[in-house]
Design a protein around this motif. Structure first.
Motif, PDB file in Angstrom:
ATOM      1  N   UNK A 166       0.830  -1.341   0.002  1.00 28.32           N
ATOM      2  CA  UNK A 166      -0.031  -0.130   0.088  1.00 28.32           C
ATOM      3  C   UNK A 166       0.762   1.245  -0.273  1.00 28.32           C
ATOM      4  N   UNK A 167       2.184   1.303  -0.072  1.00 30.26           N
ATOM      5  CA  UNK A 167       3.076   2.352   0.139  1.00 30.26           C
ATOM      6  C   UNK A 167       4.011   2.099  -0.879  1.00 30.26           C
ATOM      7  N   UNK A 168       3.878   2.179  -2.096  1.00 25.94           N
ATOM      8  CA  UNK A 168       4.745   2.244  -3.217  1.00 25.94           C
ATOM      9  C   UNK A 168       4.719   3.277  -4.192  1.00 25.94           C
ATOM     10  N   UNK A 169       5.773   3.399  -4.978  1.00 21.12           N
ATOM     11  CA  UNK A 169       5.913   4.598  -5.961  1.00 21.12           C
ATOM     12  C   UNK A 169       6.932   3.915  -6.740  1.00 21.12           C
ATOM     13  N   UNK A 170       7.002   4.688  -8.140  1.00 16.79           N
ATOM     14  CA  UNK A 170       8.003   4.319  -9.324  1.00 16.79           C
ATOM     15  C   UNK A 170       8.719   5.104  -9.767  1.00 16.79           C
ATOM     16  N   UNK A 171       9.834   5.108 -10.192  1.00 16.13           N
ATOM     17  CA  UNK A 171      10.707   6.102 -11.163  1.00 16.13           C
ATOM     18  C   UNK A 171      11.010   5.114 -12.143  1.00 16.13           C
ATOM     19  N   UNK A 172      11.863   6.020 -13.201  1.00 14.85           N
ATOM     20  CA  UNK A 172      12.314   5.328 -14.355  1.00 14.85           C
ATOM     21  C   UNK A 172      13.747   5.840 -14.709  1.00 14.85           C
ATOM     22  N   UNK A 173      14.606   4.866 -15.291  1.00 14.47           N
ATOM     23  CA  UNK A 173      15.949   5.152 -15.643  1.00 14.47           C
ATOM     24  C   UNK A 173      15.269   6.237 -16.997  1.00 14.47           C
ATOM     25  N   UNK A 174      16.487   7.051 -17.116  1.00 18.64           N
ATOM     26  CA  UNK A 174      15.845   8.503 -18.233  1.00 18.64           C
ATOM     27  C   UNK A 174      16.197   7.709 -19.592  1.00 18.64           C
ATOM     28  N   UNK A 184       5.883  -1.803 -18.579  1.00 15.91           N
ATOM     29  CA  UNK A 184       6.393  -2.337 -16.951  1.00 15.91           C
ATOM     30  C   UNK A 184       5.300  -1.452 -16.021  1.00 15.91           C
ATOM     31  N   UNK A 185       5.674  -0.415 -16.404  1.00 17.49           N
ATOM     32  CA  UNK A 185       4.845   0.741 -15.541  1.00 17.49           C
ATOM     33  C   UNK A 185       3.229  -0.023 -15.284  1.00 17.49           C
ATOM     34  N   UNK A 186       2.620  -0.209 -16.667  1.00 21.00           N
ATOM     35  CA  UNK A 186       1.278  -0.642 -16.545  1.00 21.00           C
ATOM     36  C   UNK A 186       0.916  -1.931 -15.653  1.00 21.00           C
ATOM     37  N   UNK A 195      -0.105   3.079  -6.189  1.00 22.00           N
ATOM     38  CA  UNK A 195       1.210   3.335  -6.864  1.00 22.00           C
ATOM     39  C   UNK A 195       1.118   4.803  -7.157  1.00 22.00           C
ATOM     40  N   UNK A 196       2.277   5.414  -6.411  1.00 23.41           N
ATOM     41  CA  UNK A 196       2.475   6.819  -7.025  1.00 23.41           C
ATOM     42  C   UNK A 196       3.620   6.938  -8.025  1.00 23.41           C
ATOM     43  N   UNK A 197       3.706   7.976  -8.739  1.00 17.42           N
ATOM     44  CA  UNK A 197       4.545   8.159  -9.758  1.00 17.42           C
ATOM     45  C   UNK A 197       4.490   9.726 -10.143  1.00 17.42           C
ATOM     46  N   UNK A 198       5.594  10.097 -10.972  1.00 16.40           N
ATOM     47  CA  UNK A 198       6.078  11.383 -10.935  1.00 16.40           C
ATOM     48  C   UNK A 198       4.873  11.914 -12.041  1.00 16.40           C
ATOM     49  N   UNK A 199       4.914  13.252 -12.098  1.00 15.78           N
ATOM     50  CA  UNK A 199       3.639  13.844 -12.988  1.00 15.78           C
ATOM     51  C   UNK A 199       4.112  13.698 -14.303  1.00 15.78           C
ATOM     52  N   UNK A 200       5.204  13.447 -14.627  1.00 19.03           N
ATOM     53  CA  UNK A 200       5.610  13.072 -16.192  1.00 19.03           C
ATOM     54  C   UNK A 200       6.800  11.835 -15.926  1.00 19.03           C
ATOM     55  N   UNK A 201       6.609  11.126 -16.770  1.00 19.05           N
ATOM     56  CA  UNK A 201       7.451   9.964 -16.674  1.00 19.05           C
ATOM     57  C   UNK A 201       8.805  10.389 -17.038  1.00 19.05           C
TER      58      UNK A 201
END
Length: 316
Positions: A166-174, A184-186, A195-201
């Motif tokens: 319940x406490x997860x987020x994601x980020x990406x290699x540029x 993968x994000x899907x 899941x939380x993520x950046x406003x823009x990938x």
């Protein structure tokens, strides 16, 4: 001799646009060059400033010394951190050795580091979509090594098990392939509704633009040549993007790496270059192809990239 004669012929070359250097690469190379001018040689650089053998060689000739780790730098010397970023532990080691550090980390990579600190600071586990052996990912994981899980593909996304779902987020290699990263994000979004993520990938504008550009020309070509070094993630992704469009695509460091056998029967060649590959390498490649027969060059149309990053104060 047969390979040479088979490679002869009239051709059309389609140049993808944009291609070659991005703002982050331009900035990083400029940082090293200015540091040498200001402080004198040698200037030490941890790892390759950008992932391109030609860039590294040219900077070495000017007085840059590339090292693997900080402990190879004599105390008190100038050290530049490469565009891919470093861990806080590396920064601490450089400080402990009394080194004068100049940070050439791409601002877009720094943004991902900031996101990871923000997410983990509030107690989230961060799924970092990327390749675990890439220097950028190593640096990002180092921001919170106990709370970042690298997710390399869809299969890993389907089985990853965080401490608290319940406490997860994601980020990406540029420098990822846009379509694969989104797959993968899907999967992660389906499995973890909060899941939380950046406003823009996080995939950078230059990576996105170059992938769209090569995709636009690939289906018109018999072969796509991507200029870039083998350890350049964004260059390798360009090859993969072209191949997914159903065309043969090859990665070449420069014109000298082109296998003449690959040109047999090829009448329309697409050319692009990774964000860390110097533009002159594309010009040289086109010139060499013209030595095999008449070449007509057509450049794809695209909006110009007008992004510029400020330099660190130490060299500005």
């Amino acid at each position: 001799m047969d390979a040479w004669s088979d490679a002869l012929g009239e051709r059309e070359v389609l140049l993808a646009s944009p291609r070659s250097f991005c703002a982050g690469v331009d900035r990083a190379i400029d940082v090293v060059a200015r540091a040498i001018d200001r402080y004198g040689a040698p200037v030490y650089v941890r790892r390759q400033i950008v992932h391109n053998a030609h860039v590294v060689r040219e900077l070495e000739q000017r007085g840059a010394v590339f090292v693997t780790e900080v402990d190879e730098v004599p105390p008190g010397q100038v050290l530049v951190f490469a565009a891919h970023g470093v861990t806080p532990a590396v920064r601490a080691e450089a400080d402990a050795r009394g080194l004068s550090v100049i940070d050439a980390t791409c601002p877009l990579v720094s943004k991902v580091h900031s996101e990871v600190r923000r997410y983990t600071g509030r107690g989230d586990t961060v799924f970092l979509i990327g390749h675990g052996d890439h220097e950028e990912v190593e640096g990002t994981v180092g921001e919170a090594p106990g709370n970042v899980i690298v997710v390399e593909d869809v299969a890993a996304a389907a089985r990853v098990a965080p401490r608290d779902p319940g406490r997860v987020a994601y980020a990406m290699q540029t420098t990822l392939a846009i379509d694969e990263a989104e797959q993968i994000a899907g999967v992660l979004r389906e499995r973890f509704p909060t899941l939380q993520g950046p406003r823009r990938d996080d995939i950078c504008y230059a990576t996105t633009n170059r992938q769209q550009a090569v995709r636009a020309i690939a289906r018109e070509c018999d072969l796509v040549l991507v200029v870039g070094s083998a350890n350049s993630s964004n260059s390798v992704r360009l090859v993969e993007v072209a191949q997914r469009e159903g065309v043969e695509a090859l990665l070449v460091d420069d014109a000298g790496q082109v296998d003449l056998r690959a040109l047999k029967g090829v009448r329309r060649i697409g050319i692009t270059a990774g964000a860390s590959a110097p533009p002159h390498l594309v010009d040289e490649l086109v010139h060499c192809l013209s030595g095999l027969g008449p070449v007509t060059v057509r450049e794809s149309q695209a909006e110009p990239e007008n992004i510029h990053f400020t330099l660190p104060r130490e060299v500005s």
